[in-house]
Structures are given as C-alpha cells and as structure tokens.
Design a protein around this motif. Structure first.
Motif, PDB file in Angstrom:
ATOM      1  N   MET A   1      -4.909  30.487  27.577  1.00 23.21           N
ATOM      2  CA  MET A   1      -4.162  29.290  26.808  1.00 23.21           C
ATOM      3  C   MET A   1      -4.139  28.101  27.798  1.00 23.21           C
ATOM      4  O   MET A   1      -4.202  26.913  27.396  1.00 23.21           O
ATOM      5  CB  MET A   1      -2.661  29.583  26.579  1.00 23.21           C
ATOM      6  CG  MET A   1      -1.613  28.721  26.062  1.00 23.21           C
ATOM      7  SD  MET A   1      -0.145  29.263  25.803  1.00 23.21           S
ATOM      8  CE  MET A   1      -0.268  30.979  24.596  1.00 23.21           C
ATOM      9  N   LEU A   2      -4.002  28.199  29.088  1.00 23.37           N
ATOM     10  CA  LEU A   2      -3.925  27.097  30.128  1.00 23.37           C
ATOM     11  C   LEU A   2      -5.409  26.567  30.101  1.00 23.37           C
ATOM     12  O   LEU A   2      -5.478  25.274  29.830  1.00 23.37           O
ATOM     13  CB  LEU A   2      -3.738  27.653  31.643  1.00 23.37           C
ATOM     14  CG  LEU A   2      -3.903  26.723  32.663  1.00 23.37           C
ATOM     15  CD1 LEU A   2      -2.897  25.519  32.317  1.00 23.37           C
ATOM     16  CD2 LEU A   2      -3.564  27.244  33.928  1.00 23.37           C
ATOM     17  N   ASN A   3      -6.339  27.308  30.194  1.00 26.37           N
ATOM     18  CA  ASN A   3      -7.796  26.565  29.889  1.00 26.37           C
ATOM     19  C   ASN A   3      -8.115  25.827  28.619  1.00 26.37           C
ATOM     20  O   ASN A   3      -8.795  24.873  28.553  1.00 26.37           O
ATOM     21  CB  ASN A   3      -9.033  27.898  30.031  1.00 26.37           C
ATOM     22  CG  ASN A   3      -9.038  28.374  31.339  1.00 26.37           C
ATOM     23  OD1 ASN A   3      -8.420  28.006  32.355  1.00 26.37           O
ATOM     24  ND2 ASN A   3      -9.594  29.448  31.437  1.00 26.37           N
TER      25      ASN A   3
ATOM     26  N   GLU B   1       1.208  20.155  28.423  1.00 28.66           N
ATOM     27  CA  GLU B   1       1.048  20.645  27.094  1.00 28.66           C
ATOM     28  C   GLU B   1       1.146  22.308  26.937  1.00 28.66           C
ATOM     29  O   GLU B   1       1.585  22.906  25.989  1.00 28.66           O
ATOM     30  CB  GLU B   1      -0.201  20.222  26.686  1.00 28.66           C
ATOM     31  CG  GLU B   1      -0.806  21.077  25.298  1.00 28.66           C
ATOM     32  CD  GLU B   1       0.215  20.381  23.952  1.00 28.66           C
ATOM     33  OE1 GLU B   1       0.189  21.397  23.251  1.00 28.66           O
ATOM     34  OE2 GLU B   1       0.873  19.417  23.972  1.00 28.66           O
ATOM     35  N   PHE B   2       0.586  22.654  28.201  1.00 30.01           N
ATOM     36  CA  PHE B   2       0.657  24.268  28.554  1.00 30.01           C
ATOM     37  C   PHE B   2       1.972  24.667  28.367  1.00 30.01           C
ATOM     38  O   PHE B   2       2.341  25.720  27.836  1.00 30.01           O
ATOM     39  CB  PHE B   2      -0.142  24.450  29.858  1.00 30.01           C
ATOM     40  CG  PHE B   2       0.040  25.957  30.233  1.00 30.01           C
ATOM     41  CD1 PHE B   2      -0.558  27.209  29.194  1.00 30.01           C
ATOM     42  CD2 PHE B   2       0.799  26.223  31.202  1.00 30.01           C
ATOM     43  CE1 PHE B   2      -0.293  28.518  29.859  1.00 30.01           C
ATOM     44  CE2 PHE B   2       0.767  27.612  31.689  1.00 30.01           C
ATOM     45  CZ  PHE B   2       0.601  28.403  30.901  1.00 30.01           C
ATOM     46  N   CYS B   3       2.822  24.102  29.266  1.00 29.45           N
ATOM     47  CA  CYS B   3       4.313  24.464  29.257  1.00 29.45           C
ATOM     48  C   CYS B   3       4.965  24.465  27.933  1.00 29.45           C
ATOM     49  O   CYS B   3       5.984  25.052  27.493  1.00 29.45           O
ATOM     50  CB  CYS B   3       5.092  23.580  30.403  1.00 29.45           C
ATOM     51  SG  CYS B   3       4.439  23.865  32.208  1.00 29.45           S
ATOM     52  N   LYS B   4       4.557  23.340  27.205  1.00 24.67           N
ATOM     53  CA  LYS B   4       5.321  23.124  25.958  1.00 24.67           C
ATOM     54  C   LYS B   4       4.681  24.402  24.944  1.00 24.67           C
ATOM     55  O   LYS B   4       5.480  25.024  24.469  1.00 24.67           O
ATOM     56  CB  LYS B   4       4.531  21.972  25.224  1.00 24.67           C
ATOM     57  CG  LYS B   4       5.311  21.590  23.847  1.00 24.67           C
ATOM     58  CD  LYS B   4       4.573  20.323  23.332  1.00 24.67           C
ATOM     59  CE  LYS B   4       4.847  20.177  21.870  1.00 24.67           C
ATOM     60  NZ  LYS B   4       4.297  19.001  21.170  1.00 24.67           N
ATOM     61  N   ARG B   5       3.435  24.804  24.991  1.00 26.51           N
ATOM     62  CA  ARG B   5       3.085  25.789  24.090  1.00 26.51           C
ATOM     63  C   ARG B   5       3.471  27.053  24.572  1.00 26.51           C
ATOM     64  O   ARG B   5       3.700  28.070  23.625  1.00 26.51           O
ATOM     65  CB  ARG B   5       1.681  25.891  24.217  1.00 26.51           C
ATOM     66  CG  ARG B   5       0.710  24.680  23.589  1.00 26.51           C
ATOM     67  CD  ARG B   5      -0.653  24.795  23.803  1.00 26.51           C
ATOM     68  NE  ARG B   5      -1.249  23.643  23.081  1.00 26.51           N
ATOM     69  CZ  ARG B   5      -2.634  23.557  22.939  1.00 26.51           C
ATOM     70  NH1 ARG B   5      -3.521  24.696  23.370  1.00 26.51           N
ATOM     71  NH2 ARG B   5      -3.164  22.348  22.479  1.00 26.51           N
ATOM     72  N   ILE B   6       3.900  27.637  25.665  1.00 25.14           N
ATOM     73  CA  ILE B   6       4.298  28.842  25.924  1.00 25.14           C
ATOM     74  C   ILE B   6       5.759  28.930  25.750  1.00 25.14           C
ATOM     75  O   ILE B   6       6.128  30.076  25.629  1.00 25.14           O
ATOM     76  CB  ILE B   6       4.103  29.054  27.476  1.00 25.14           C
ATOM     77  CG1 ILE B   6       4.841  28.058  28.583  1.00 25.14           C
ATOM     78  CG2 ILE B   6       2.645  29.026  28.005  1.00 25.14           C
ATOM     79  CD1 ILE B   6       4.592  28.527  29.884  1.00 25.14           C
ATOM     80  N   GLY B   7       6.519  27.913  25.851  1.00 25.79           N
ATOM     81  CA  GLY B   7       7.737  27.766  25.062  1.00 25.79           C
ATOM     82  C   GLY B   7       8.958  28.288  26.074  1.00 25.79           C
ATOM     83  O   GLY B   7       8.672  28.653  27.437  1.00 25.79           O
ATOM     84  N   VAL B   8      10.065  28.446  25.666  1.00 22.07           N
ATOM     85  CA  VAL B   8      11.106  28.794  26.629  1.00 22.07           C
ATOM     86  C   VAL B   8      12.121  30.101  25.743  1.00 22.07           C
ATOM     87  O   VAL B   8      12.490  29.925  24.746  1.00 22.07           O
ATOM     88  CB  VAL B   8      12.117  27.803  26.671  1.00 22.07           C
ATOM     89  CG1 VAL B   8      13.322  28.116  27.646  1.00 22.07           C
ATOM     90  CG2 VAL B   8      11.475  26.563  27.526  1.00 22.07           C
ATOM     91  N   THR B   9      11.806  31.060  26.551  1.00 25.93           N
ATOM     92  CA  THR B   9      12.585  32.724  26.021  1.00 25.93           C
ATOM     93  C   THR B   9      13.426  33.221  27.263  1.00 25.93           C
ATOM     94  O   THR B   9      13.028  32.965  27.999  1.00 25.93           O
ATOM     95  CB  THR B   9      11.496  33.306  25.155  1.00 25.93           C
ATOM     96  OG1 THR B   9      10.659  33.979  26.186  1.00 25.93           O
ATOM     97  CG2 THR B   9      10.734  32.415  24.165  1.00 25.93           C
TER      98      THR B   9
END
Length: 557
Positions: free
Chosen positions: A332-334, A314-322
């Motif tokens: 955010m990870l917490n 979920e964390f990797c999803k939220r930070i996105g790809v740019t």
C-alpha cells in the motif's frame, strides 16, 4: 452537522467525537498537538500521528501545536529537536505559534507537584528500584503500600524541597502520586511523578536536578495549552487513567471542558520495525548505516530514498484511523509513492549492468543530439537532450543470442527499437574466455528515428540505452526489505531474519543530464524503476542513486 473541511477525508471515530463536541458547544475551536519526545528520529508511524493531528486542525480551521515532551535530558538532544521540526515541515505542515516545550512549564509543574503533596496525594519515597518493583505487586497480585506512604504533608514538602536543592543522590528517592496500590492497572499503583537527575537539559541548562515524569508532564502540558483533543496511540490507553487522576486533583484543570485523550491504533507495517529501541540496536550494531539508511522506516530515510511528502500523506489517509491493531501491507505504501512518481517524476535513462553496443554503419566519431520528453504525459515539463553515437551501452539482460517469441528485446538477427531513438539489428557479438558477451555489433536504420518510423515497420521491443562517450558512471543502491519476515517485531531473533539482499550495489552509467540530478528528487529510470540522487554521497563527480521503488512490487519474503 457538517463542519468545515469534514468532507476532505473519510470520517472516523475521532472526527465523530470532534463533531459531537462542536455541536454540543463543549468546544468552539479544535486545538490539537503533536508531542514527540526529542530522543530519536521520527519514523513513518509518527508520520501517521503528524498527519492526523495537523490534518484535523487544518480541516476544522483549528490549531495544532508542536510540543516537545522533553522530560528526560539524559536521552534527549537538540539535534533531535531540529530534525523533528524539519520532518514536520517536510510533510507539509506547520505548527501554531512558536515551538513549545514541556520544559517551558517546569516551574508550573513543580508547583502542581507541591499542590498534590499539600492535598496528601503525593509523597517522597525512599524505596530503591528493586524494592519498588517488589512492592508494586504483579498482574495477579495487588501491590502493598510503601512504608513512606503515610509521611506527613509537612515532611513531604521538606523532603521534596531537599530533592530540588540536590541534597539527595540520584535514585535515593522519588516523588510518587498516592493513588491505589491495589489497582488492577499497574500504572495506577502510586506512579513516580518526579525523580532526581543531575543532568544538563538542552533547554533549561542546569537549573533543575529534579525532572517530572512523562505521565505527569504530558497531561498537564496539554491542559496548560488548552488542547481540546489529545490524540495518542493505543499503548497509552491505560496511562489515560493516570492523566485523568492528575487533572481531577489539580484545581486549575478539574473542569468539564478540559483536555480529553482519545487513543487510535498505531501503524504496524509489514517488513518494518517501529520500536525506537530495536531501531537503535540496528544502528548501534552497524546492521544499517545510521538512522537515515534508506532501509530504515524513519522520515529522514524516506526522504533520502526519494519518497515524497504527498505520497506519505496519501498513505496515512488510506490506512485510516481506527482502534483496531493490524499489519498494513507494505504494498500500500509502495502504491502511494509509485502513483505519485508515475505522475510527477521526470524520465531518464540509466544502464545498471552495461554491455557495449557498436553500431557499425553509424559514422565514426560522430555524435548527434536527439530530443526526448522529460515526461510522456506532461509537455510543460519540457524536453531533454540525448547524445547518440556509434557506441552505446545497453543492459546485459536486454540481449540474447537466441530467444523465443516472448522475448521482446535484442536478439541476434532481430530488430529492437532504442527508446526515443532508432531501430537497430543485432548482427554478431564478441565473448570473453568465459563465454560472456562483451560487445554486440549492430546496424541501425537512419529512417526510423522517433516513435513513428517512416517505413511503417512494427518493432515490438523497446530497450533503454546510454551513448558511451557522454555516459556518466554511477553507483546504484538497490534496496529491498531489511527483513525476510513480514512481522519482524514477532521474531525471536532479529539476526535470523535480516535479508542479505536488502542492499545490492550495481555500477553502471546514466545519461549526462543526470549530472545535475537534485538530491532526494526521484526520476523514473525507464524500464528500471524510480531512483533519486543520494543526499549524502552523491555529487557531480561521484553519482550515487538510491532505488526509491520498483515499477512493480517484489518482496524478500
């Protein structure tokens, strides 16, 4: 055009490229890969790459390989191979087919090197390391050609064969690609593509004494495996020029639909180092207790600390790809792990800083069994049994002799509710010679069991507790950020920003059900935070719990 699974995650520039390639017919199936070097433990930055590569393959009904780019036997180890496989599977992914190794292609790579030599595009160079650096030039000045650059094809073939047969010493010579010593890109100034190493390889044994360099191996391995989209972090952006040059000049791969590389920004997380070299330094100097120390950003450390695969995904999803480098807030990870555990972690009670309570009107020698939900919102998780008796432990912070109205815990002559149990009233207390409270004497109301007291009495404060005769002693490892600086990678000296409070050890007690706590499985210790049994040091006879995440964020900085 909407492709299967494209609605699962927000779009990004890589997905747009893939959509265009599928729409144009350039590719009919997406094939990605995760290509770690087996020279260390994976960290949360690698988790981003794992989720991206495997996630895209899943969403497009494609394939994803796990390939170890194992070109440096001196720094690689089979234990790293096994740990990386375990990390990928723990995150919830599985690779297509068998695990692959670049070393599987050493015979082919050797032949491709010979092809470049035959085309006059590679040569054996005898400059030593210092001379090579001198000839390479600087960012402001072009390099100059090696004196061995114009050696004939026939002689280069003979010299390369002598390299393969072990007739030269390590460092005596290397095979270099003949590209452009005046290129503005340093990586294009005749990079080394083969070097001599008399080292046994964990896959090929002592078959080879020459090993291909990463840049030569990586792109060819992708091409051999028919990878459609080679996804790398931004530090490999310049290297793409080398990859393209190599594939452009090899007959097997110079075709329109060959592998193409696309770069995305790496993960930079507050209060965290992502450099393997710097992380290794922390381990070597015993600043941390190994690669899986719960203060480390490795996946092994996250597991030991009680993080869940779902929370990391979920964390990797939220930070996105740019393509934009940025520093992601650790909050955010917490938040991701806290949301997951709030929903799924069973509840239990632990007292980290215990002080004894004696309930004077409770029968001596009697212990009753109360019932409490394993989770307040999920009845299907069942209930747990809580012993209750005359003597209890509560946290020392939950008692004051005097306090204002804002204090909602136990105060002399005031009432408080014990979680899942009775209302008690503090009558008096004992102190030691230093004035510290040692024992609190209370009375209880037997008509107040549960959350709805029969007398309608409203008690604002609720505290946690553990019955003394059945309490199990436990060690609690309270973890905080390892660094006091949000951007430790920019610090002049790591030693100056080490957080002295990154690990605080407390000794207290837990309810008896936690004797069976499963390692790595987090519990919410009510009013304390989320904790899990340590996967190395905890046992039924020696309970050790690691703090996964607090109920709210606090940061060292």
């Amino acid at each position: 055009m909407d492709h299967e699974g494209s609605e699962v995650r927000p779009s990004n520039f890589i997905r747009n490229i893939i959509d265009d390639d599928l729409d144009s017919g350039k590719h009919t199936q997406v094939h990605t890969r995760f290509p770690p070097e087996p020279n260390g433990f994976l960290h949360i930055g690698h988790a981003k790459a794992i989720c991206l590569n495997f996630g895209i393959a899943q969403d497009y009904s494609g394939k994803c390989n796990l390939r170890f780019d194992d070109t440096n036997p001196e720094k690689e180890d089979i234990d790293y191979v096994h740990s990386i496989q375990a990390d990928v599977e723990w995150l919830g992914f599985h690779w297509d087919g068998d695990v692959k190794y670049s070393s599987n292609y050493f015979d082919q790579l050797h032949q491709y090197a010979i092809e470049l030599i035959k085309k006059g595009l590679a040569y054996v160079c005898f400059l030593n390391g210092e001379e090579t650096r001198e000839y390479r030039g600087t960012l402001k000045e072009p390099g100059k050609n090696s004196p061995y650059r114009d050696t004939s094809v026939e002689e280069n073939l003979a010299l390369f064969e002598k390299m393969r047969l072990g007739e030269f010493k390590e460092g005596e010579c290397a095979l270099r690609a003949k590209i452009d010593m005046a290129s503005p890109f340093m990586c294009m100034r005749d990079p080394v593509i083969y070097r001599i190493r008399f080292a046994e390889h964990h896959q090929t044994g002592d078959k080879w004494c020459i090993y291909p360099m990463y840049d030569f191996t990586h792109c060819i391995s992708d091409a051999i495996e028919n990878i459609t989209h080679s996804l790398c972090s931004l530090e490999f952006q310049d290297n793409r020029r080398v990859y393209d040059w190599i594939l452009d000049h090899l007959d097997d791969f110079n075709k329109p639909n060959r592998t193409r590389q696309y770069e995305f920004s790496r993960l930079n997380l507050e209060y965290t180092l992502m450099s393997k070299r710097k992380l290794n330094d922390l381990v070597e100097r015993n600043i941390v207790d190994g690669w899986d120390d719960p203060r480390m950003p490795t996946i092994a450390a996250l597991r030991r600390r009680g993080y869940t695969p779902a929370s990391v995904r979920e964390f990797c999803k939220r930070i996105g790809v740019t393509k934009m480098d940025n520093l992601v807030e650790v909050g955010m990870l917490n938040a991701c792990i806290r949301e997951d555990l709030n929903e799924n972690a069973p509840r239990a009670m632990a007292v980290l800083n215990p002080i004894k309570v004696v309930i004077e009107n409770y029968p001596e020698g009697e212990v009753e069994t109360l019932s409490a939900p394993a989770h307040p919102s999920h009845e299907h998780l069942g209930k747990r049994e809580l012993p209750f008796g005359r003597e209890l432990y509560i946290d020392a912070a939950d008692f004051r002799e005097e306090a204002n109205k804002k204090y909602k815990r136990l105060v002399l002559d005031k009432e408080v509710r014990l979680r899942n149990a009775y209302v008690i009233k503090a009558e008096r207390c004992d102190k030691d010679e230093d004035g510290n409270v040692t024992t609190i004497y209370c009375t209880y109301d037997p008509e107040t069991l549960g959350k709805n007291p029969s007398d309608g009495r409203k008690v604002k404060g609720v505290i946690h507790w553990v019955e003394a005769s059945n309490a199990k002693p436990a060690e609690f490892r309270l973890y905080d950020s390892l660094f006091t600086d949000a951007n430790p990678a920019a610090a002049e000296s790591i030693d100056d920003i080490i957080n002295p409070e990154s690990l605080v050890v407390a000794h207290g007690v837990v309810e008896p059900s936690l004797v069976k706590a499963e390692a790595e499985k987090a519990y919410q210790f009510e009013r304390e935070g989320y904790f899990c049994a340590d996967n190395k040091d905890s046992s039924a006879d020696n309970l050790v719990f690691n703090l996964t995440v607090g109920l709210r964020d606090t940061f060292a900085g």
